[in-house]
Design an enzyme around this catalytic site. Structure first.
Site, short mmCIF file in Angstrom:
data_model
loop_
_atom_site.label_atom_id
_atom_site.label_comp_id
_atom_site.label_asym_id
_atom_site.label_seq_id
_atom_site.Cartn_x
_atom_site.Cartn_y
_atom_site.Cartn_z
N SER A 69 75.44 43.79 33.65
CA SER A 69 76.12 44.89 34.32
C SER A 69 77.44 45.23 33.63
O SER A 69 77.44 45.63 32.47
CB SER A 69 76.30 44.55 35.81
N ASP A 128 66.90 50.22 39.42
CA ASP A 128 68.34 50.11 39.19
C ASP A 128 68.88 51.49 38.82
O ASP A 128 68.33 52.14 37.92
CB ASP A 128 68.60 49.12 38.05
N HIS A 145 68.96 45.99 40.49
CA HIS A 145 70.17 45.54 39.81
C HIS A 145 70.50 44.10 40.23
O HIS A 145 70.31 43.72 41.38
CB HIS A 145 71.33 46.47 40.17
#
Length: 315
Positions: free
Chosen positions: A156, A251, A281
């Protein structure tokens, strides 16, 4: 459809009744984020040692954690940056992943606790990430690391930092990086994609959360288009290290990650992209209870081993 095992994890999180990140204080959000990681079942993969070190940088102290596998070395090194939108997260939130990667890929993992916003705005996290990566190359020999086999990686926001560090290292011609591991990376702020529209209000990461992160990370909205914040905007991606770009079907960051992989490939950078079906995610953190997450982690380990050790076998 979302993987049924992921649905179980999401249902458990919803039952816990925690508030949305963007509706609470930064301190409370950090507490909830850290606590959420402790609820995931751990994959037991012990390593030879786990050592905490504090680096002295021109901008302050940077805590790092060094995971060393069994053996005598010298080992390749993966410099790893945690996720959390540049506002949340610490060395503990990716402890399980880093330990598993070190053991499975037979590499040293150096996890970096970079400065967080809003106390430290952009580009503080970038500066810490790059400084720590340089430090690893210069000091690898002191912890059984091989300075000629260094990769960067992260999930991320950490994937963003890994991509940006790769770009800075290319520009400054130091350190020499062998690989970049980008796990559902954020590569352009304010981007509106199909996946953002379809998944932006559903699973784990929402558009409102991303706005909250951006509001804390940047001093001014104009910084969102800085290439060291949004590497997808870099005009020339040639000469960057080979990459593995991992995305998740549900995601909101899926499309920008895949576009970055495509741009790397069109620039002549060896790249492999993999979108895991049914995943959301942060799914790497579910590897103790979601089969597909464990598969993704093991496939990532195989990629790292191939990168780190194929050159050794050829030499």
């Amino acid at each position: 459809m979302v993987d049924p095992q992921v649905e179980e994890v999401l249902s458990r999180q919803a039952t816990a009744g925690t508030d949305s990140t963007e509706t609470t204080s930064v301190a409370e959000s950090r507490r909830m984020f850290s606590e959420s990681r402790t609820t995931f079942k751990e994959i037991v993969k012990e390593v030879s040692s786990v050592t905490d070190v504090v680096l002295d940088s021109p901008d302050g102290k940077i805590p790092i954690r060094i995971y060393t596998p069994e053996g005598t070395g010298s080992f390749p090194v993966l410099v790893f940056f945690h996720g959390g939108g540049f506002v949340l997260g610490d060395l503990n939130t990716t402890h399980n992943i880093c330990k598993y990667l070190a053991n499975g890929a037979d590499c040293i993992v150096v996890s970096v606790d970079y400065r967080l916003a809003p106390e430290h705005k952009f580009p503080a996290a970038v500066e810490d990430a790059y400084f720590a990566t340089q430090w690893v190359e210069e000091n690898a020999h002191t912890f059984m690391g091989d300075p000629s086999r260094i990769a960067v990686g992260g999930e991320s926001a950490g994937g963003n930092l890994a991509a940006v560090v790769s770009i800075i290292a290319r520009e400054k011609k130091t350190p020499t990086l062998q690989y970049q591991l980008l796990i559902y990376p954020c590569v352009q702020f304010g981007m509106e994609t199909k996946s953002m529209i379809e998944c932006g209000e559903k699973y784990n990461l929402t558009v409102s959360e991303m706005k909250w992160f951006g509001d804390h990370y940047f001093s001014d909205k104009s910084q969102m288009t800085n290439v060291f914040a949004s590497p997808l905007l870099v005009e020339n991606l040639e000469g960057l290290p080979p990459a593995l770009v991992i995305t998740a079907e549900f995601d909101p960051l899926r499309d920008e990650g895949e576009e970055y992989a495509d741009r790397l490939a069109s620039s002549g950078v060896p790249v492999r992209k993999k979108c895991y079906p049914g995943m959301v995610h942060s799914f790497f953190n579910y590897s103790g209870e979601v089969d597909q997450s464990k598969i993704a982690l093991d496939e990532t380990i195989m990629e790292l081993r191939n990168v780190f050790y194929s050159s050794v076998m050829k030499s």
